[in-house]
Design an enzyme around this catalytic site. Structure first.
Site, PDB file in Angstrom:
ATOM      1  N   ASP A  50      -5.760   6.535   0.070  1.00  0.00           N
ATOM      2  CA  ASP A  50      -5.073   5.713   1.066  1.00  0.00           C
ATOM      3  C   ASP A  50      -6.056   4.979   1.970  1.00  0.00           C
ATOM      4  OD1 ASP A  50      -2.891   4.587   2.321  1.00  0.00           O
ATOM      5  OD2 ASP A  50      -2.573   6.269   3.687  1.00  0.00           O
ATOM      6  N   ASP A 110       0.068  -5.053   4.840  1.00  0.00           N
ATOM      7  CA  ASP A 110      -1.321  -4.655   4.642  1.00  0.00           C
ATOM      8  C   ASP A 110      -2.176  -5.780   4.077  1.00  0.00           C
ATOM      9  OD1 ASP A 110      -3.045  -2.634   5.253  1.00  0.00           O
ATOM     10  OD2 ASP A 110      -2.903  -1.627   3.322  1.00  0.00           O
ATOM     11  N   LYS A 134       1.688   7.922   0.980  1.00  0.00           N
ATOM     12  CA  LYS A 134       2.145   7.967   2.364  1.00  0.00           C
ATOM     13  C   LYS A 134       3.450   8.763   2.434  1.00  0.00           C
ATOM     14  CE  LYS A 134       0.060   3.504   3.531  1.00  0.00           C
ATOM     15  NZ  LYS A 134      -0.878   3.950   4.559  1.00  0.00           N
ATOM     16  N   ARG A 193     -10.856  -0.708   2.505  1.00  0.00           N
ATOM     17  CA  ARG A 193     -12.310  -0.822   2.626  1.00  0.00           C
ATOM     18  C   ARG A 193     -12.983  -0.922   1.248  1.00  0.00           C
ATOM     19  NH1 ARG A 193     -12.623   4.612   5.959  1.00  0.00           N
ATOM     20  NH2 ARG A 193     -10.609   3.725   6.556  1.00  0.00           N
ATOM     21  N   ASP A 240       0.841  -1.198   0.000  1.00  0.00           N
ATOM     22  CA  ASP A 240       0.000   0.000   0.000  1.00  0.00           C
ATOM     23  C   ASP A 240       0.873   1.243   0.000  1.00  0.00           C
ATOM     24  OD1 ASP A 240      -1.941   1.926   0.256  1.00  0.00           O
ATOM     25  OD2 ASP A 240      -2.232   1.582   2.412  1.00  0.00           O
TER      26      ASP A 240
END
Length: 493
Positions: free
Chosen positions: A343, A284, A272, A347, A265
């Protein structure tokens, strides 16, 4: 390393190292232990006094035995108070013994432990799990491991005749935990969506599970726009994994386990930044790792429940094909999502996985994901957050947590907080305001489950240990596997 039962009484056992577990109120040696101390010329009483050993849980002292004794080394380990003895205490004390034995280069280790709740089967299983988890070493990426020769070769449990099945069960569960550890610990150039699918294929081949891999085109036909929106920036193809275990005959329950599967990720275009821990984002996919680990264990344990193991696996990368902040994605249930933060991608992948599972006619679904830093702020590094609108399912998971020793805490699902996810141009945004960030993430996921009892586990904290958590030095923990296995076994009976 072999784990086996010994038919030798404590006073007759011979081997390299003998580990004896003592309660706080029993460090004054009596009975058989007093006799044993006499055989060792009083060295047990001596080391207890010199080291001020009180029997505190997980505390250990070590000494060598001189002369012609059939035992060369002694480890005393504390169990705490007898009234507080739990299965997790046994696991952790066995783990503590294993680490001392390894440090002392013991080859043959004998364990003398009391019963938990007059249950020899549960006692042996807990001890076997604990000592194996502590002694496991991940040396795959080391060219010359420093302590490759200092391995415990044989572990013998004293006084547990007839409990071979408990050892076998522990071995099967531990094999799943170790698989999850290996997947989480491996770098993103080793564990990719492709290799995750290959791992699922190997599990299916080895243990007779049914495997369905949905490729990108398959996901497009099913309208998985949320999952594919995350995947579109990566050079590696996404893989939607669906493993199924079916028992012989009619299953008592049909269950689903869904794991978040982001093999790396970057944050996407909301990249990030410095200090974000981007270099750790190989973890992740910890939810998917636990899902596959549970699949491996459950396939061997063969419970009377049908279990579906699902993960939408991809990377979240940056390229000219990346989804933009502000894009609108359509999930496979038709709901539209305004992406206000690329980011918050996990979900999105889970959304389509939940819709897929919800259509399978299952009795219950549990998803687990390294979903939010907010949950780590709320519960710390050792406890996962449990979210569920279903009290019965939540209680089942809390019981599985108590049995496995993997800690969870039920968090509120405050429907009012969904107001923070509302969008002016779509059905919802993928993130809400900063306060209650773990709650709004769970409320987001809730929108993609219509007909099935559902629970969400946010495992962002316990999936990785920066300090020794009692079972391993540092790194991937395999969190969730033992709890999921216990849940399936209990609900499948």
């Amino acid at each position: 390393m072999a784990i086996q039962l010994s038919d030798k009484p404590l006073l007759e056992w011979a081997g390299d190292t003998l580990a004896i577990a003592l309660f706080e109120e029993a460090v004054e040696l009596t009975g058989e232990l007093a006799t044993l101390d006499g055989q060792f010329a009083g060295i047990l009483k001596e080391v207890i006094a010199e080291e001020e050993f009180t029997g505190k849980a997980n505390s250990t002292v070590f000494t060598r035995v001189s002369g012609a004794s059939p035992v060369k080394k002694i480890i005393l380990v504390g169990l705490g108070k007898a009234d507080n003895l739990k299965l997790e205490t046994l696991r952790r004390t066995a783990a503590a013994v294993g680490k001392v034995a390894k440090k002392q280069k013991s080859k043959v280790l004998g364990l003398s432990f009391p019963l938990w709740n007059n249950d020899p089967t549960a006692t042996v299983q807990a001890l076997a799990e604990g000592v194996q988890l502590a002694l496991y070493q991940d040396i795959r990426f080391k060219s010359d491991p420093e302590d490759k020769a200092s391995q415990v070769e044989t572990i013998e449990f004293l006084g547990f005749a007839g409990q071979e099945a408990a050892i076998t069960k522990a071995n099967q569960i531990v094999s799943g935990v170790i698989l999850a550890r290996q997947l989480v610990a491996a770098p993103a150039n080793t564990v990719t969506p492709i290799t995750m699918a290959e791992t699922a294929q190997q599990i299916a081949q080895d243990h007779g599970l049914h495997l369905e891999i949905l490729e990108q085109a398959d996901c497009e036909k099913l309208g998985m726009g949320a999952f594919l929106g995350v995947a579109q920036a990566s050079d590696l193809p996404p893989k939607f994994i669906h493993l199924t275990y079916k028992p012989e005959g009619t299953p008592k329950r049909k269950l689903g386990i869904i794991g978040k599967g982001l093999t790396f990720d970057s944050g996407g275009l909301n990249i990030k930044g410095a200090g974000s821990g981007i270099e750790t984002m190989k973890i992740d996919m910890g939810g998917a790792a636990a899902t596959l680990g549970a699949a491996k264990a459950i396939a061997q344990l063969k419970p009377d429940a049908e279990v579906h193991f699902i993960s939408a696996v991809t990377e979240n990368m940056i390229s000219g094909h990346a989804m933009h902040p502000g894009d609108i994605l359509t999930a496979s249930n038709g709901k539209t999502i305004e992406v206000n933060n690329t980011d918050a991608e996990g979900r999105l992948t889970l959304a389509d996985a939940l819709v897929f599972a919800d259509k399978l006619g299952l009795d219950a679904i549990v998803d687990l994901a390294t979903l939010t830093g907010a949950c780590v702020i709320a519960l710390g590094d050792d406890i996962a957050g449990l979210y569920s609108p279903d009290d019965a399912l939540a209680k089942q998971l809390e019981q599985a947590s108590a049995t496995s020793g993997e800690k969870i805490w039920r968090m509120p699902m405050e429907d009012k907080y969904f107001e923070g996810l509302k969008s002016g141009i779509a059905d919802m945004k993928n993130t809400g305001p900063r306060p209650g960030g773990s709650i709004t993430a769970a409320l987001f996921l809730k929108q993609f489950v219509k007909d099935t009892a559902w629970a969400h586990l946010d495992i962002a904290g316990p999936v990785w240990a920066d300090k020794d958590n009692g079972y391993n030095n540092t790194g991937a923990t395999g969190f969730g596997v033992r709890m999921l296995v216990d849940w399936v076994l209990e609900t499948g009976e």
